[in-house]
Enzyme design. Structure first.
Site, PDB file in Angstrom:
ATOM      1  N   ARG A  47     -23.466  -5.999  18.031  1.00 57.17           N
ATOM      2  CA  ARG A  47     -22.395  -6.974  17.764  1.00 57.17           C
ATOM      3  C   ARG A  47     -22.997  -8.329  17.400  1.00 57.17           C
ATOM      4  O   ARG A  47     -22.440  -9.095  16.609  1.00 57.17           O
ATOM      5  CB  ARG A  47     -21.438  -7.095  18.960  1.00 57.17           C
ATOM      6  N   TYR A  99      -3.898 -13.792  -2.422  1.00 60.10           N
ATOM      7  CA  TYR A  99      -3.772 -12.452  -1.868  1.00 60.10           C
ATOM      8  C   TYR A  99      -2.725 -12.476  -0.742  1.00 60.10           C
ATOM      9  O   TYR A  99      -2.797 -13.321   0.152  1.00 60.10           O
ATOM     10  CB  TYR A  99      -5.130 -12.001  -1.342  1.00 60.10           C
ATOM     11  N   ASP A 170     -12.021 -18.076  -2.186  1.00 60.27           N
ATOM     12  CA  ASP A 170     -12.069 -16.609  -2.122  1.00 60.27           C
ATOM     13  C   ASP A 170     -12.563 -16.132  -3.486  1.00 60.27           C
ATOM     14  O   ASP A 170     -11.867 -16.255  -4.494  1.00 60.27           O
ATOM     15  CB  ASP A 170     -10.669 -16.068  -1.810  1.00 60.27           C
ATOM     16  N   LYS A 195     -13.996  -4.744  -2.358  1.00 63.60           N
ATOM     17  CA  LYS A 195     -13.673  -4.716  -3.778  1.00 63.60           C
ATOM     18  C   LYS A 195     -14.952  -4.594  -4.623  1.00 63.60           C
ATOM     19  O   LYS A 195     -15.620  -3.585  -4.536  1.00 63.60           O
ATOM     20  CB  LYS A 195     -12.836  -5.953  -4.130  1.00 63.60           C
TER      21      LYS A 195
HETATM   22  C1  PLP Z   1      -8.375  -7.380  -0.687  1.00 63.51           C
HETATM   23  C2  PLP Z   1      -8.468  -8.842  -0.641  1.00 63.51           C
HETATM   24  C3  PLP Z   1      -8.623  -9.536   0.567  1.00 63.51           C
HETATM   25  C4  PLP Z   1      -8.627  -8.812   1.900  1.00 63.51           C
HETATM   26  O1  PLP Z   1      -9.754  -8.019   2.052  1.00 63.51           O
HETATM   27  P1  PLP Z   1      -9.794  -6.662   2.936  1.00 63.51           P
HETATM   28  O2  PLP Z   1     -11.171  -6.177   2.720  1.00 63.51           O
HETATM   29  O3  PLP Z   1      -8.729  -5.751   2.393  1.00 63.51           O
HETATM   30  O4  PLP Z   1      -9.513  -7.066   4.336  1.00 63.51           O
HETATM   31  C5  PLP Z   1      -8.773 -10.908   0.523  1.00 63.51           C
HETATM   32  N1  PLP Z   1      -8.753 -11.579  -0.641  1.00 63.51           N
HETATM   33  C6  PLP Z   1      -8.592 -10.948  -1.826  1.00 63.51           C
HETATM   34  C7  PLP Z   1      -8.585 -11.739  -3.081  1.00 63.51           C
HETATM   35  C8  PLP Z   1      -8.437  -9.570  -1.859  1.00 63.51           C
HETATM   36  O5  PLP Z   1      -8.261  -8.951  -3.041  1.00 63.51           O
END
Ligand code: PLP
Length: 381
Positions: A47, A99, A170, A195
């Site tokens: 952890r 998002y 982000d 992603k």
């Molecule tokens: C999918 C996504 C998230 C969240 O990520 P997870 O891995 O699904 O928790 C945050 N920001 C953007 C732009 C995303 O496409």
């Protein structure tokens, strides 16, 4: 070391493994033994830290040109851990086209914990006039999800720093291959590693990277305290995904451009939102701050019926949430990614029942276009 080389070698020139395994070992262990009282190999408990995860964190830090990075069990774990750096009463100005899961997090958990939020359109509102004495950070995605609006990161960083705020970006949609916000003045970059970084729709992960070592250490400590860390095997999957990040994105972007141009020609498609099209309002800023336009294309159909018809008739392209994988996916933001966003915010952003979002994969562009063409309602061609 160039970006493509860092993707393959994790920013290191030799394997740290004693047997020189080419694939970095998965240290699938919860704990590490001590040779004697007071000694440690540098790893005590997973952890806290784990060699496979640490290798991944170094790789992502090097790709984002960050002081360091922390790997989390999901993108949302990364974002919620970043929000733990703040205190009750702190105020944030947030891009309203975000998002949906991030908006849900801010709206529910963060507000419960005493943080306050002002939602704005960073590409049109006067952000500076919204700053309050309690404001601590600006938070944006660029391009935004799903409307693909673009904000000027350098300009925003100037505003943020003039007022002593942090700029949080982000960077999921472009990945560090196309855009490195920290080099443009941002303070913290977050990612859904699920992603493009993972790239194969086979695991969930998240990252936060920062330009200051102090923030990175604070994030590490917070992640360790909360336990929102990424498992060793998932760390290895993302490391493997990153090896092909550059070539996947090259190909996906090329496909996206071809598809965006094709969509524009279809009578039943009303608007195509892709920042690689010269008529896109964010085109010039993208040219300046990113080395590519990415592979996310949103578009509006002439009616709800057309949108639903496309979703029901694509065969090669899957009707599924998520993005950034090798395979192409089509999403209906209204009921999927943005279902939990309050309706007035959705309306302001332009998320309605005619909007579709395409994550273009690395298949043959011709096959993808054929699939979309055969999914259009016959009466509308
Ligand atoms: C999918 C996504 C998230 C969240 O990520 P997870 O891995 O699904 O928790 C945050 N920001 C953007 C732009 C995303 O496409």
């Amino acid at each position: 070391m160039d970006f493509e080389t860092k993707c393959v070698h994790g920013g290191c020139t030799s394997s740290a493994d004693q047997y020189k395994a080419l694939s970095y070992p998965i240290y699938q262990t919860a704990s590490f033994a001590h040779a004697s009282f007071g000694s440690s190999t540098g790893f005590d408990y997973t952890r806290e830290s784990n060699p496979t995860r640490e290798r991944l964190e170094h790789t992502v830090a090097s790709l984002e040109e960050a002081a360091g990075a922390v790997a989390f069990s999901s993108g949302m774990a990364a974002i919620s851990t970043v929000m733990e750096l703040f205190r009750p009463g702190d105020h944030f100005i947030i891009e309203q086209d975000l998002y949906g899961g991030s908006i849900r997090l801010f709206h529910t958990i963060c507000e419960k914990n005493g943080l306050t939020f002002t939602y704005a359109s960073f590409s049109s509102d006067d952000i500076e006039s919204m700053i309050r004495p309690s404001t601590k950070a600006l938070y944006v995605e660029t391009p935004t999800n799903p409307m693909m609006k673009v904000v000027d990161i350098r300009r925003l960083a100037d505003i943020a720093h003039r007022h002593g705020l942090l700029l949080i970006i982000d960077n999921t949609f472009l990945s560090p291959y196309f855009q490195k916000p920290l080099t443009l003045g941002a303070d913290i970059v977050v990612h859904s590693g699920t992603k493009y970084l993972g790239g194969h729709n086979d695991t969930i992960a998240g990252f936060a990277a920062a330009s200051s070592l102090e923030i990175v250490e604070h994030l590490h400590e917070t992640a360790m305290s909360i336990g929102s860390v990424l498992a060793p095997f998932d760390s290895w999957l993302i490391l493997r995904g990153i090896q092909t990040l550059a070539i996947r994105l090259e190909r996906a972007e090329k496909n996206a451009m071809q598809i965006a141009l094709w969509l524009k020609e279809q009578p039943c498609i009303k608007n195509v939102y892709y920042p690689g099209l010269p008529e896109h309002p964010g085109y010039a800023i993208m040219k300046k701050q990113a080395s590519g336009f990415g592979a996310m294309v949103s578009f509006r159909t002439d009616s709800r019926e057309t949108a639903i018809h496309i979703l029901n008739h694509v065969k090669l392209i899957s009707f599924a949430e998520s993005l950034g994988g090798t395979e192409s996916l089509i999403t209906y933001p209204l009921t999927q990614t943005h279902a939990d966003v309050p309706e007035d915010m959705r309306r302001k952003s332009g998320i309605d029942d005619t909007l579709l979002r395409l994550s273009v994969g690395i298949e043959s562009a011709e096959n993808l276009i054929d699939d979309l063409a055969s999914a259009l309602p016959l009466s509308k061609i």
